[in-house]
Design an enzyme around this catalytic site. Structure first.
Site, PDB file in Angstrom:
ATOM      1  N   HIS A 162       1.968   4.439  -2.630  1.00 24.81           N
ATOM      2  CA  HIS A 162       1.972   5.868  -2.693  1.00 24.81           C
ATOM      3  C   HIS A 162       3.268   6.341  -2.819  1.00 24.81           C
ATOM      4  CE1 HIS A 162      -1.493   6.131  -0.728  1.00 24.81           C
ATOM      5  NE2 HIS A 162      -1.811   6.206   0.543  1.00 24.81           N
ATOM      6  N   HIS A 189       0.681  -1.229  -0.082  1.00 28.37           N
ATOM      7  CA  HIS A 189       0.358  -0.044  -0.379  1.00 28.37           C
ATOM      8  C   HIS A 189       0.596   1.085   0.154  1.00 28.37           C
ATOM      9  CE1 HIS A 189      -3.893   2.038   1.279  1.00 28.37           C
ATOM     10  NE2 HIS A 189      -2.258   3.292   1.589  1.00 28.37           N
ATOM     11  N   GLU A 190       1.862   1.435   0.523  1.00 28.26           N
ATOM     12  CA  GLU A 190       2.696   3.075   0.994  1.00 28.26           C
ATOM     13  C   GLU A 190       3.412   2.888  -0.312  1.00 28.26           C
ATOM     14  OE1 GLU A 190       1.554   4.769   2.955  1.00 28.26           O
ATOM     15  OE2 GLU A 190       0.223   3.545   4.041  1.00 28.26           O
ATOM     16  N   HIS A 230       3.500   6.744  -7.068  1.00 25.02           N
ATOM     17  CA  HIS A 230       3.314   7.356  -6.989  1.00 25.02           C
ATOM     18  C   HIS A 230       3.754   8.521  -7.156  1.00 25.02           C
ATOM     19  CE1 HIS A 230      -1.449   9.666  -7.093  1.00 25.02           C
ATOM     20  NE2 HIS A 230      -0.883   9.956  -8.625  1.00 25.02           N
TER      21      HIS A 230
END
Length: 595
Positions: free
Chosen positions: A394, A390-391, A397
């Site tokens: 980020h 998940h991180e 991105h």
């Protein structure tokens, strides 16, 4: 008793490397003093914008260069606090930065009112001037904000409040991360461990119900001891939101927040309506869980433990990294190689818990530094691997946005941030499903996927409804009391968990312990983000080069378009209820399959 280590006991290789930002505190100090001295230069641009596009472009060149330097300073200062909030030097450094940043904001507060005091004809002429080309999008967006921009004096007053606006967030963080002590409990192996945010989460995943119940009650006893203070802090945060919305002439605090990302209120309302329509399926899942676990009743401390406990989970850090890298291969070798370098060589990630460290996990990208990741990794919790994925979503991105966009437009909006992160979780789920060798492994992953949708869409939508109702009550003139918060939250707990769920009275205090509540109207983006991610991951996994390129364009888009435009470019339209309804349909199918 196994205690949480202090920061100086953590191995260097397990810490993030902040040297790409600043080599050390001394280098930060020198850069900070140089940056602070530039603030008076803002005054030289005051009253010049009517002279032509040249004057405005000159001011914007200075402003964005100054902001870029400030971002670098602020990122370092905030990450040093995140790694150990008990470090006095880090607290002092961050406090000084916030003070000076507030002063800089006050000096720059004339810009928007002065620009918008010009006629629309003049502004349209500026848009066509080639000197304004780098700032055209900035000016277009500012022109859209004209109805909500005040005069120069009023804007300066609002800018002077920047530090005060963070009071609720700061008090909550200091109270829950530093001052509150949760005591000690026995873990699932009988060892005495210090109870903390991270160990509490870990204990809820364990097999022994008595251990989970004891951890739950001990944890919430501490919140009960501080409930009046927390309620007062939260009330202050809500009142801040309402005040800011009124000051900027918005109809509500929700409208004010959504406007910042150009999200129509229908997206928020459609989310709640679509999720509420699927609540019977959620209640059915809880009944299945209760039956599978052979429990006479189901409590909150029973909903996180995997229903299939055949083998003890153990994913050391290196294995978790390998799994995430393999899972993201559909995004291309460049993506995987960059992430591998970041996690293995460049030390993007601060891996394990230490005393005073921020709870949970987050990614913090900046234009000139690495896209850092804070974790409190637990090798005995499979969800820690998903948290890393998940991180990492980020951070990648942030990496691609900074690589492909100029500084003024590299920062993506929060609405799309949760797409990139939960997209990676979907890829990890797909990868692990392909590796399954037994029916039980597939059942376990189905259980995990159901719980991911439950916690990310259903739970966060319940949070979103709570925030909407509390702010509406404040705007209607109701007193923001502990009793009001608990009564609203208890009603939502009954609706979302169903009539057969055993709701402990202390669970209504959960509304005071969610960090995002102290910075309102963020949580709904987890739900919309996962809904979009489910649609986009299916598109990429079943597609080819075009679908992968569309998604990579989205990652590289930064803030160059509105969030809804970026997602549509990637292949999903969030103006429609269809993505959320598709996610709800997936949930129904998973529950029926599991049953």
């Amino acid at each position: 008793m196994k205690e949480v280590p202090s920061r100086n006991q953590v191995a260097v290789e397990d810490q993030w490397d902040l040297s790409p930002l600043f080599e050390d505190a001394e280098a930060w100090e020198k850069a900070f003093l140089r940056w602070e001295k530039k603030i008076p230069q803002y005054a030289s641009f005051r009253g010049t914008f009517s002279r032509g596009a040249d004057a405005l472009a000159a001011c914007l060149r200075f402003h964005f260069a100054f902001s870029r330097q400030g971002e670098r300073l602020g990122t370092y200062a905030s990450l040093k606090v995140a790694e150990d909030a008990g470090n006095a030097d880090s607290q002092k450094r961050y406090g000084r930065f916030m003070n000076v940043a507030s002063r800089a904001g006050q000096e720059a507060s004339f810009m928007a009112p002065e620009v918008l005091s010009l006629s629309m004809k003049t502004l349209r002429g500026y848009l066509d001037d080639r000197k304004m080309a780098p700032y055209r999008l900035w000016l277009e967006r500012l022109m859209e904000e004209k109805p909500h921009t005040l005069g120069e004096k009023e804007e300066k007053l609002l800018a002077m409040q920047a530090e005060m606006e963070r009071t609720a967030d700061n008090v909550f963080d200091q109270l829950t991360d530093v001052d509150m002590k949760f005591g000690s409990v026995k873990d699932h192996e009988g060892n005495v461990v210090e109870l903390s945010h991270a160990t509490y989460a870990s204990l809820l995943f364990g097999p022994r119900r008595a251990v989970r119940k004891n951890a739950f009650l001990r944890y919430y006893q501490t919140f009960d001891d501080h409930k009046n203070t927390l309620a007062a802090v939260y009330a202050g945060g809500v009142q801040r939101d309402v005040y800011q919305a009124k000051a900027r002439k918005f109809g509500s605090s929700l409208e004010a927040v959504l406007f910042g990302e150009r999200i129509p209120s229908q997206v928020y309302d459609q989310l709640i309506a679509s999720v509420r329509a699927a609540l019977p399926e959620l209640h059915a899942y809880y009944q299945i869980r209760q039956k599978m676990m052979k429990l006479s009743d189901l409590h909150m401390y029973d909903v996180y433990v995997p229903m299939f406990q055949d083998a003890k989970v153990n994913f050391p850090w290196d294995e978790a990294v390998r799994m995430v890298l393999e899972a993201t291969r559909p995004l291309g070798e460049d993506y995987v190689a960059t992430l591998e370098r970041g996690l293995k060589q460049e030390r993007w990630c601060d891996r394990y818990e230490n005393r005073g460290k921020a709870s949970g996990a987050f990614s913090c990208g900046s234009y000139d530094g690495m896209p850092y990741i804070l974790m409190n990794y637990q090798s005995d919790v499979r969800d820690s691997v998903f948290t890393l994925a998940h991180e990492a979503g980020h951070s990648m991105h942030s990496y691609y946005s900074a690589k492909h966009q100029p500084f003024p437009y590299y920062n993506y909006e929060l609405f799309v941030a949760e797409v990139a992160s939960t997209f990676n979780e979907q890829l990890l789920h797909h990868y692990l499903l392909e590796q399954c060798k037994t029916k039980r492994e597939r059942q376990s992953l189905a259980n995990r996927q159901i719980d991911a949708i439950r916690s990310t869409i259903f739970r966060q939508t319940m949070f979103a409804e709570f925030e909407r109702d509390v702010h509406a009550a404040a705007e209607a003139g109701e007193a923001l009391t502990l009793e009001l918060f608990r009564s609203i939250y208890a009603r939502l707990l009954r609706d979302y968990f169903g009539p057969d769920f055993a709701l402990d009275e202390v669970l209504s205090l959960e509304c005071l312990r969610i960090p995002h509540f102290y910075h309102a109207f963020y949580v709904y983006k987890y739900a919309t983000g996962l809904s979009a991610a489910i649609a986009l991951s299916r598109r990429v996994l079943s597609g080819g080069d075009r679908e992968r390129k569309d998604y990579r364009k989205f990652l590289s888009g930064g803030g160059s378009q509105t969030p809804l435009e970026l997602l549509k470019m990637a292949g999903v339209d969030m103006r429609s209820p269809e993505p959320v309804e598709q996610a709800m349909q997936m949930f129904r199918e998973l529950v029926r399959s599991l049953e």
